[in-house]
Design a protein around this motif. Structure first.
Motif, PDB file in Angstrom:
ATOM      1  N   GLY A 280      38.864  37.549  31.613  1.00  0.00           N
ATOM      2  CA  GLY A 280      37.769  37.332  30.684  1.00  0.00           C
ATOM      3  C   GLY A 280      36.577  36.633  31.305  1.00  0.00           C
ATOM      4  O   GLY A 280      35.495  36.659  30.744  1.00  0.00           O
ATOM      5  N   PHE A 281      36.752  36.026  32.476  1.00  0.00           N
ATOM      6  CA  PHE A 281      35.656  35.320  33.123  1.00  0.00           C
ATOM      7  C   PHE A 281      34.843  36.211  34.040  1.00  0.00           C
ATOM      8  O   PHE A 281      33.733  35.877  34.417  1.00  0.00           O
ATOM      9  N   SER A 282      35.377  37.351  34.444  1.00  0.00           N
ATOM     10  CA  SER A 282      34.680  38.238  35.357  1.00  0.00           C
ATOM     11  C   SER A 282      33.733  39.134  34.561  1.00  0.00           C
ATOM     12  O   SER A 282      34.078  39.618  33.474  1.00  0.00           O
ATOM     13  N   LEU A 283      32.542  39.373  35.082  1.00  0.00           N
ATOM     14  CA  LEU A 283      31.485  40.069  34.340  1.00  0.00           C
ATOM     15  C   LEU A 283      31.861  41.480  33.898  1.00  0.00           C
ATOM     16  O   LEU A 283      31.330  41.972  32.902  1.00  0.00           O
ATOM     17  N   GLU A 284      32.748  42.145  34.615  1.00  0.00           N
ATOM     18  CA  GLU A 284      33.083  43.523  34.249  1.00  0.00           C
ATOM     19  C   GLU A 284      34.100  43.621  33.124  1.00  0.00           C
ATOM     20  O   GLU A 284      34.369  44.713  32.610  1.00  0.00           O
ATOM     21  N   ALA A 285      34.688  42.515  32.705  1.00  0.00           N
ATOM     22  CA  ALA A 285      35.761  42.530  31.703  1.00  0.00           C
ATOM     23  C   ALA A 285      35.416  43.345  30.450  1.00  0.00           C
ATOM     24  O   ALA A 285      36.243  44.131  29.991  1.00  0.00           O
ATOM     25  N   PRO A 286      34.219  43.224  29.876  1.00  0.00           N
ATOM     26  CA  PRO A 286      33.920  44.002  28.660  1.00  0.00           C
ATOM     27  C   PRO A 286      33.743  45.507  28.905  1.00  0.00           C
ATOM     28  O   PRO A 286      33.671  46.276  27.961  1.00  0.00           O
ATOM     29  N   GLU A 287      33.677  45.925  30.167  1.00  0.00           N
ATOM     30  CA  GLU A 287      33.403  47.325  30.500  1.00  0.00           C
ATOM     31  C   GLU A 287      34.643  48.209  30.459  1.00  0.00           C
ATOM     32  O   GLU A 287      34.541  49.423  30.640  1.00  0.00           O
ATOM     33  N   GLY A 288      35.835  47.625  30.306  1.00  0.00           N
ATOM     34  CA  GLY A 288      37.059  48.423  30.293  1.00  0.00           C
ATOM     35  C   GLY A 288      37.573  48.776  31.674  1.00  0.00           C
ATOM     36  O   GLY A 288      38.429  49.644  31.826  1.00  0.00           O
ATOM     37  N   VAL A 289      37.012  48.137  32.687  1.00  0.00           N
ATOM     38  CA  VAL A 289      37.432  48.327  34.076  1.00  0.00           C
ATOM     39  C   VAL A 289      37.561  46.958  34.719  1.00  0.00           C
ATOM     40  O   VAL A 289      37.137  45.950  34.145  1.00  0.00           O
ATOM     41  N   ARG A 290      38.154  46.939  35.901  1.00  0.00           N
ATOM     42  CA  ARG A 290      38.225  45.682  36.629  1.00  0.00           C
ATOM     43  C   ARG A 290      38.105  45.957  38.114  1.00  0.00           C
ATOM     44  O   ARG A 290      38.476  47.032  38.598  1.00  0.00           O
ATOM     45  N   PHE A 291      37.550  44.987  38.814  1.00  0.00           N
ATOM     46  CA  PHE A 291      37.506  45.072  40.264  1.00  0.00           C
ATOM     47  C   PHE A 291      38.907  44.815  40.796  1.00  0.00           C
ATOM     48  O   PHE A 291      39.691  44.072  40.196  1.00  0.00           O
ATOM     49  N   LEU A 292      39.214  45.433  41.929  1.00  0.00           N
ATOM     50  CA  LEU A 292      40.512  45.295  42.565  1.00  0.00           C
ATOM     51  C   LEU A 292      40.318  45.309  44.072  1.00  0.00           C
ATOM     52  O   LEU A 292      39.455  46.040  44.573  1.00  0.00           O
ATOM     53  N   ILE A 293      41.105  44.522  44.780  1.00  0.00           N
ATOM     54  CA  ILE A 293      41.071  44.526  46.245  1.00  0.00           C
ATOM     55  C   ILE A 293      42.164  45.451  46.762  1.00  0.00           C
ATOM     56  O   ILE A 293      43.316  45.359  46.360  1.00  0.00           O
ATOM     57  N   ARG A 294      41.759  46.327  47.642  1.00  0.00           N
ATOM     58  CA  ARG A 294      42.722  47.142  48.389  1.00  0.00           C
ATOM     59  C   ARG A 294      42.656  46.615  49.822  1.00  0.00           C
ATOM     60  O   ARG A 294      41.574  46.516  50.394  1.00  0.00           O
ATOM     61  N   SER A 295      43.805  46.255  50.365  1.00  0.00           N
ATOM     62  CA  SER A 295      43.810  45.678  51.708  1.00  0.00           C
ATOM     63  C   SER A 295      44.597  46.555  52.662  1.00  0.00           C
ATOM     64  O   SER A 295      45.546  47.234  52.262  1.00  0.00           O
ATOM     65  N   HIS A 296      44.152  46.551  53.911  1.00  0.00           N
ATOM     66  CA  HIS A 296      44.872  47.262  54.964  1.00  0.00           C
ATOM     67  C   HIS A 296      44.695  46.478  56.251  1.00  0.00           C
ATOM     68  O   HIS A 296      43.695  45.798  56.455  1.00  0.00           O
ATOM     69  N   LEU A 297      45.676  46.573  57.117  1.00  0.00           N
ATOM     70  CA  LEU A 297      45.647  45.810  58.364  1.00  0.00           C
ATOM     71  C   LEU A 297      44.453  46.223  59.203  1.00  0.00           C
ATOM     72  O   LEU A 297      44.139  47.412  59.343  1.00  0.00           O
ATOM     73  N   ALA A 298      43.787  45.222  59.759  1.00  0.00           N
ATOM     74  CA  ALA A 298      42.658  45.463  60.641  1.00  0.00           C
ATOM     75  C   ALA A 298      43.188  45.959  61.989  1.00  0.00           C
ATOM     76  O   ALA A 298      44.260  45.560  62.425  1.00  0.00           O
ATOM     77  N   ARG A 299      42.450  46.786  62.619  1.00  0.00           N
ATOM     78  CA  ARG A 299      42.862  47.310  63.931  1.00  0.00           C
ATOM     79  C   ARG A 299      41.859  46.937  64.968  1.00  0.00           C
ATOM     80  O   ARG A 299      40.751  46.771  64.781  1.00  0.00           O
TER      81      ARG A 299
END
Length: 115
Positions: A96-115
């Motif tokens: 509820g604190f993140s600005l996109e909350a009312p938009e029906g979506v959320r930011f997400l981190i996808r992580s992968h090992l650095a090479r």
């Protein structure tokens, strides 16, 4: 190694929309137990960073006049420092604190090992 944080086109589009509605933006990734993979998006300066945070990137987004800073807690960065992070958008309700909350979506981190 390249940039430690990048954006998907969907994330860049949402940032443009949020910037138009709220002004300059910033991200903070705390690594908390519930939203550990969800960075929080705030109006720039609304979330106070300090000595327990590290600035990972100043993201350039086409159509946004200023960089969008991406901060992470130092403790979380110690766990993720060997990864590259991609900010993406997925359906669902984020914090509820993140600005996109009312938009029906959320930011997400996808992580992968650095090479």
């Amino acid at each position: 190694m390249g940039d430690p944080v990048t954006l998907t086109p969907a994330a860049a589009g949402l940032i443009r929309s949020l910037r138009a509605a709220h002004g300059p933006l910033m991200f903070h990734q705390s690594g908390g137990c519930c939203d550990g993979s969800a960075p929080m998006c705030y109006p720039a300066g609304e979330f106070r960073t300090g000595s327990s945070d590290v600035l990972l990137a100043s993201l350039t987004v086409e159509g946004v006049p200023e960089p969008v800073e991406f901060w992470m807690s130092t403790a979380q960065w110690e766990l993720w420092k060997h990864t590259r992070l991609t900010v993406d958008v997925v359906p669902g309700r984020g914090s509820g604190f993140s600005l996109e909350a009312p938009e029906g979506v959320r930011f997400l981190i996808r992580s992968h090992l650095a090479r």
